[in-house]
Design a protein around this motif. Structure first.
Motif, PDB file in Angstrom:
ATOM      1  N   LEU A   1       2.183  -7.714 -16.472  1.00 17.50           N
ATOM      2  CA  LEU A   1       1.697  -7.997 -15.115  1.00 17.50           C
ATOM      3  C   LEU A   1       0.763  -6.842 -14.749  1.00 17.50           C
ATOM      4  CD1 LEU A   1       4.917  -9.277 -13.292  1.00 17.50           C
ATOM      5  CD2 LEU A   1       3.087 -10.620 -14.347  1.00 17.50           C
ATOM      6  N   SER A   2      -0.510  -7.058 -14.915  1.00 23.12           N
ATOM      7  CA  SER A   2      -1.487  -5.977 -14.777  1.00 23.12           C
ATOM      8  C   SER A   2      -1.827  -5.657 -13.331  1.00 23.12           C
ATOM      9  CB  SER A   2      -2.758  -6.319 -15.552  1.00 23.12           C
ATOM     10  OG  SER A   2      -3.160  -7.653 -15.321  1.00 23.12           O
ATOM     11  N   GLU A   3      -1.639  -6.587 -12.430  1.00 22.46           N
ATOM     12  CA  GLU A   3      -1.782  -6.318 -10.994  1.00 22.46           C
ATOM     13  C   GLU A   3      -0.706  -7.077 -10.243  1.00 22.46           C
ATOM     14  OE1 GLU A   3      -5.460  -6.981  -8.992  1.00 22.46           O
ATOM     15  OE2 GLU A   3      -6.686  -6.011 -10.532  1.00 22.46           O
ATOM     16  N   VAL A   4       0.088  -6.364  -9.461  1.00 26.30           N
ATOM     17  CA  VAL A   4       1.046  -6.985  -8.550  1.00 26.30           C
ATOM     18  C   VAL A   4       0.909  -6.284  -7.209  1.00 26.30           C
ATOM     19  CG1 VAL A   4       3.467  -7.396  -8.000  1.00 26.30           C
ATOM     20  CG2 VAL A   4       2.676  -7.617 -10.361  1.00 26.30           C
ATOM     21  N   GLY A   5       0.580  -7.036  -6.189  1.00 27.37           N
ATOM     22  CA  GLY A   5       0.449  -6.475  -4.852  1.00 27.37           C
ATOM     23  C   GLY A   5       0.333  -7.584  -3.824  1.00 27.37           C
ATOM     24  N   ILE A   6       0.461  -7.231  -2.565  1.00 25.73           N
ATOM     25  CA  ILE A   6       0.333  -8.202  -1.475  1.00 25.73           C
ATOM     26  C   ILE A   6       0.158  -7.433  -0.181  1.00 25.73           C
ATOM     27  CG2 ILE A   6       2.793  -8.375  -0.865  1.00 25.73           C
ATOM     28  CD1 ILE A   6       2.374 -11.450  -0.715  1.00 25.73           C
ATOM     29  N   ILE A   7      -0.538  -8.026   0.757  1.00 28.18           N
ATOM     30  CA  ILE A   7      -0.728  -7.404   2.050  1.00 28.18           C
ATOM     31  C   ILE A   7       0.568  -7.495   2.866  1.00 28.18           C
ATOM     32  CG2 ILE A   7      -1.542  -9.518   3.180  1.00 28.18           C
ATOM     33  CD1 ILE A   7      -3.647  -7.765   4.592  1.00 28.18           C
ATOM     34  N   ALA A   8       0.819  -6.509   3.701  1.00 25.19           N
ATOM     35  CA  ALA A   8       2.045  -6.474   4.520  1.00 25.19           C
ATOM     36  C   ALA A   8       1.789  -7.208   5.842  1.00 25.19           C
ATOM     37  CB  ALA A   8       2.465  -5.029   4.781  1.00 25.19           C
ATOM     38  N   GLU A   9       1.716  -8.528   5.746  1.00 26.07           N
ATOM     39  CA  GLU A   9       1.414  -9.348   6.923  1.00 26.07           C
ATOM     40  C   GLU A   9       2.160 -10.668   6.865  1.00 26.07           C
ATOM     41  OE1 GLU A   9      -2.664 -10.246   7.520  1.00 26.07           O
ATOM     42  OE2 GLU A   9      -3.225  -8.221   8.126  1.00 26.07           O
ATOM     43  N   ASP A  10       2.395 -11.246   8.056  1.00 31.13           N
ATOM     44  CA  ASP A  10       2.874 -12.622   8.128  1.00 31.13           C
ATOM     45  C   ASP A  10       1.901 -13.535   7.379  1.00 31.13           C
ATOM     46  OD1 ASP A  10       4.993 -11.889   9.714  1.00 31.13           O
ATOM     47  OD2 ASP A  10       4.155 -12.666  11.591  1.00 31.13           O
TER      48      ASP A  10
ATOM     49  N   LEU B   1       4.555  -3.777 -16.034  1.00 29.17           N
ATOM     50  CA  LEU B   1       4.228  -4.140 -14.664  1.00 29.17           C
ATOM     51  C   LEU B   1       3.468  -2.988 -14.030  1.00 29.17           C
ATOM     52  CD1 LEU B   1       6.760  -5.601 -12.052  1.00 29.17           C
ATOM     53  CD2 LEU B   1       5.090  -3.894 -11.436  1.00 29.17           C
ATOM     54  N   TYR B   2       2.304  -3.306 -13.421  1.00 29.74           N
ATOM     55  CA  TYR B   2       1.493  -2.308 -12.725  1.00 29.74           C
ATOM     56  C   TYR B   2       1.262  -2.767 -11.286  1.00 29.74           C
ATOM     57  CZ  TYR B   2       0.358  -0.264 -17.282  1.00 29.74           C
ATOM     58  OH  TYR B   2       0.433   0.330 -18.516  1.00 29.74           O
ATOM     59  N   TRP B   3       1.636  -1.899 -10.342  1.00 28.49           N
ATOM     60  CA  TRP B   3       1.445  -2.209  -8.925  1.00 28.49           C
ATOM     61  C   TRP B   3      -0.008  -1.962  -8.521  1.00 28.49           C
ATOM     62  CZ3 TRP B   3       5.651  -4.630  -7.526  1.00 28.49           C
ATOM     63  CH2 TRP B   3       6.875  -4.275  -8.087  1.00 28.49           C
ATOM     64  N   TRP B   4      -0.522  -2.796  -7.654  1.00 28.59           N
ATOM     65  CA  TRP B   4      -1.873  -2.664  -7.104  1.00 28.59           C
ATOM     66  C   TRP B   4      -1.749  -2.207  -5.661  1.00 28.59           C
ATOM     67  CZ3 TRP B   4      -6.615  -2.733  -9.141  1.00 28.59           C
ATOM     68  CH2 TRP B   4      -7.698  -2.821  -8.273  1.00 28.59           C
ATOM     69  N   ASN B   5      -2.330  -1.044  -5.310  1.00 27.65           N
ATOM     70  CA  ASN B   5      -2.896  -0.049  -6.173  1.00 27.65           C
ATOM     71  C   ASN B   5      -2.732   1.304  -5.504  1.00 27.65           C
ATOM     72  OD1 ASN B   5      -5.428   0.975  -4.639  1.00 27.65           O
ATOM     73  ND2 ASN B   5      -5.773  -1.221  -4.615  1.00 27.65           N
ATOM     74  N   LEU B   6      -3.030   2.365  -6.261  1.00 26.37           N
ATOM     75  CA  LEU B   6      -3.126   3.712  -5.712  1.00 26.37           C
ATOM     76  C   LEU B   6      -4.585   4.140  -5.738  1.00 26.37           C
ATOM     77  CD1 LEU B   6      -0.125   5.389  -7.579  1.00 26.37           C
ATOM     78  CD2 LEU B   6      -0.255   4.940  -5.124  1.00 26.37           C
ATOM     79  N   ASP B   7      -5.125   4.537  -4.593  1.00 21.89           N
ATOM     80  CA  ASP B   7      -6.488   5.043  -4.538  1.00 21.89           C
ATOM     81  C   ASP B   7      -6.507   6.481  -5.068  1.00 21.89           C
ATOM     82  OD1 ASP B   7      -8.819   6.537  -3.196  1.00 21.89           O
ATOM     83  OD2 ASP B   7      -9.283   4.464  -2.694  1.00 21.89           O
ATOM     84  N   PHE B   8      -7.446   6.773  -5.939  1.00 20.14           N
ATOM     85  CA  PHE B   8      -7.493   8.091  -6.562  1.00 20.14           C
ATOM     86  C   PHE B   8      -7.620   9.206  -5.535  1.00 20.14           C
ATOM     87  CE2 PHE B   8     -10.009  11.546  -8.599  1.00 20.14           C
ATOM     88  CZ  PHE B   8      -9.051  11.964  -9.511  1.00 20.14           C
ATOM     89  N   HIS B   9      -8.212   8.928  -4.391  1.00 22.90           N
ATOM     90  CA  HIS B   9      -8.501   9.984  -3.418  1.00 22.90           C
ATOM     91  C   HIS B   9      -7.473  10.085  -2.296  1.00 22.90           C
ATOM     92  CE1 HIS B   9     -12.425   8.933  -5.250  1.00 22.90           C
ATOM     93  NE2 HIS B   9     -12.542  10.243  -5.291  1.00 22.90           N
ATOM     94  N   THR B  10      -6.540   9.162  -2.230  1.00 27.10           N
ATOM     95  CA  THR B  10      -5.551   9.163  -1.159  1.00 27.10           C
ATOM     96  C   THR B  10      -4.351  10.025  -1.549  1.00 27.10           C
ATOM     97  OG1 THR B  10      -6.193   6.968  -0.377  1.00 27.10           O
ATOM     98  CG2 THR B  10      -3.988   7.721   0.195  1.00 27.10           C
TER      99      THR B  10
ATOM    100  N   THR C   1      -2.829  -3.080   3.429  1.00 25.78           N
ATOM    101  CA  THR C   1      -2.763  -3.338   1.997  1.00 25.78           C
ATOM    102  C   THR C   1      -1.908  -2.337   1.241  1.00 25.78           C
ATOM    103  OG1 THR C   1      -4.742  -2.021   1.552  1.00 25.78           O
ATOM    104  CG2 THR C   1      -5.074  -4.340   2.090  1.00 25.78           C
ATOM    105  N   SER C   2      -1.807  -1.122   1.734  1.00 27.04           N
ATOM    106  CA  SER C   2      -1.106  -0.070   1.002  1.00 27.04           C
ATOM    107  C   SER C   2       0.412  -0.255   1.047  1.00 27.04           C
ATOM    108  CB  SER C   2      -1.463   1.295   1.595  1.00 27.04           C
ATOM    109  OG  SER C   2      -0.732   2.325   0.963  1.00 27.04           O
ATOM    110  N   PHE C   3       1.073   0.162  -0.032  1.00 23.93           N
ATOM    111  CA  PHE C   3       2.540   0.190  -0.027  1.00 23.93           C
ATOM    112  C   PHE C   3       3.074   1.573   0.295  1.00 23.93           C
ATOM    113  CE2 PHE C   3       1.217   0.504  -4.574  1.00 23.93           C
ATOM    114  CZ  PHE C   3       1.632   1.798  -4.839  1.00 23.93           C
ATOM    115  N   LEU C   4       2.208   2.563   0.406  1.00 24.37           N
ATOM    116  CA  LEU C   4       2.646   3.935   0.646  1.00 24.37           C
ATOM    117  C   LEU C   4       3.362   4.060   1.990  1.00 24.37           C
ATOM    118  CD1 LEU C   4      -0.531   5.865  -0.565  1.00 24.37           C
ATOM    119  CD2 LEU C   4       1.637   5.574  -1.799  1.00 24.37           C
ATOM    120  N   GLY C   5       4.513   4.699   1.982  1.00 26.98           N
ATOM    121  CA  GLY C   5       5.261   4.911   3.207  1.00 26.98           C
ATOM    122  C   GLY C   5       5.923   3.679   3.768  1.00 26.98           C
TER     123      GLY C   5
END
Length: 350
Positions: A261-270, A309-318, A330-334
């Motif tokens: 699973l090369s990209e797994v992610g989802i926006i945190a919204e209804d 499995l790879y989560w989408w995504n971490l920004d290199f600069h964040t 979009t971020s899962f951080l925090g």
């Protein structure tokens, strides 16, 4: 990749030190046969990016990943084209240099992480000509020229992947309209001359389930954004996992030990379960939607003995420790999904 995923606008500056400290080490460094447990690191270069800032960002990012029990990193970087019908591709001012990519790879390898390098066509170079275009709908006027141009573009990145100990090079991602072209055999053959590691290709979720993807690589990845339109925002993890499994069963039933699973992610919204590949829904913030999606993906990948499995995504600069960037859905951080990542990988059978 989500249809509106774009690079962060955060600054590229990072504190530097006169002598770079060693990264933290993975408790069990990745070994052949282990599952790939990681995240996609999205890297759009910024003007003025320096060796010192790149090293500092790399160290910060790798230490975060080690702390989340990851054993793998996939570095996604952009390339561009002039439009859907263009016959040439290439790097842009936002494409990291091979020198800087090597610095990140060296830091990851020193930490015991498995490294993948992954070019991805920047869709912003398409939509200026056609708002409905995406990387899976390319129609180059001259396909032979396009593939020669693509091989030339890949060449220095294959070389840096080889010299900095990457395990995998992803030769393409979501290039659906070009997948049937026999010229992929030449791309693969040329790549093998300079890179002895694993060659892979990442298919879009719908393409994967609807047909055979004929790109002749060692392994296939799935950018996994399976829509579940019948599920409400209160759907359980079990219901989401069942929905994922129904999609996968369209292709084949049983275990999937060669699939990542090369990209797994989802926006945190209804409403996100209905269109997980769209990250501009405008719905109400709902971190539980994201959390349960991550839990379900982890469950399915483990149950099916997937290769990774790879989560989408971490920004290199964040800075990951800073939590979710202001205003981001979009971020899962925090967010609770971040804890899911830690639990998923910490308890994954090795």
């Amino acid at each position: 990749m989500p249809t509106t995923a774009s690079p962060s606008s955060s600054s590229s500056g990072s504190a530097s030190a006169s002598e770079q400290p060693a990264p933290a080490r993975v408790g069990r460094p990745w070994r052949r046969g282990d599952p790939q447990l990681g995240a996609q690191v999205l890297w759009y270069s910024y003007p003025g990016e320096t060796d010192a800032s790149v090293r500092a960002n790399a160290l910060r990012l790798v230490n975060y990943m080690v702390g989340k029990h990851m054993n793998a990193i996939s570095v996604t970087f952009p390339f561009v084209t002039a439009g859907p019908a263009a016959s040439r591709v290439g790097a842009s001012a936002r494409t990291p240099s091979v020198r800087h990519l090597g610095m990140l790879m060296d830091t990851a390898v020193a930490a015991g992480l498995r490294v993948t390098l992954r070019p991805l066509l920047d869709e912003r170079s398409l939509v200026a000509r056609d708002p409905l275009a995406w990387r899976g709908s390319l129609v180059p006027v001259d396909r032979a020229v396009w593939f020669r141009s693509y091989e030339a573009f890949l060449s220095p990145y294959l070389a840096v992947a080889a010299s900095h100990h990457a395990s995998t090079f992803v030769l393409g991602a979501e290039l659906t309209s070009l997948e049937d072209d026999p010229r992929w055999r030449s791309v693969v053959a040329t790549a093998r001359k300079s890179f002895s590691g694993e060659l892979s290709y990442d298919a879009n979720w719908d393409d994967y389930v609807s047909r055979h993807v004929p790109v002749p690589v060692d392994h296939l990845g799935i950018d996994a954004y399976f829509p579940l339109p019948r599920l409400g925002d209160d759907a359980s993890v079990a219901e989401i996992a069942e929905g994922w499994q129904r999609w996968l069963d369209r292709k084949s039933t049983g275990k999937l030990p060669r699939i990542v699973l090369s990209e797994v992610g989802i926006i945190a919204e209804d409403g996100a379960y209905r269109h997980p590949a769209v990250w501009t829904g405008g719905g109400k913030l709902n971190a539980t939607v994201q959390q349960r999606w991550f839990e379900a993906a982890c469950r399915v990948a483990r149950d099916q003995d997937m290769a990774g499995l790879y989560w989408w995504n971490l920004d290199f600069h964040t800075a990951p420790a800073g939590g979710t960037p202001a205003g981001s859905r979009t971020s899962f951080l925090g967010r609770p999904a971040e804890a899911v990542i830690t639990s998923c990988f910490r308890t994954w059978p090795r």
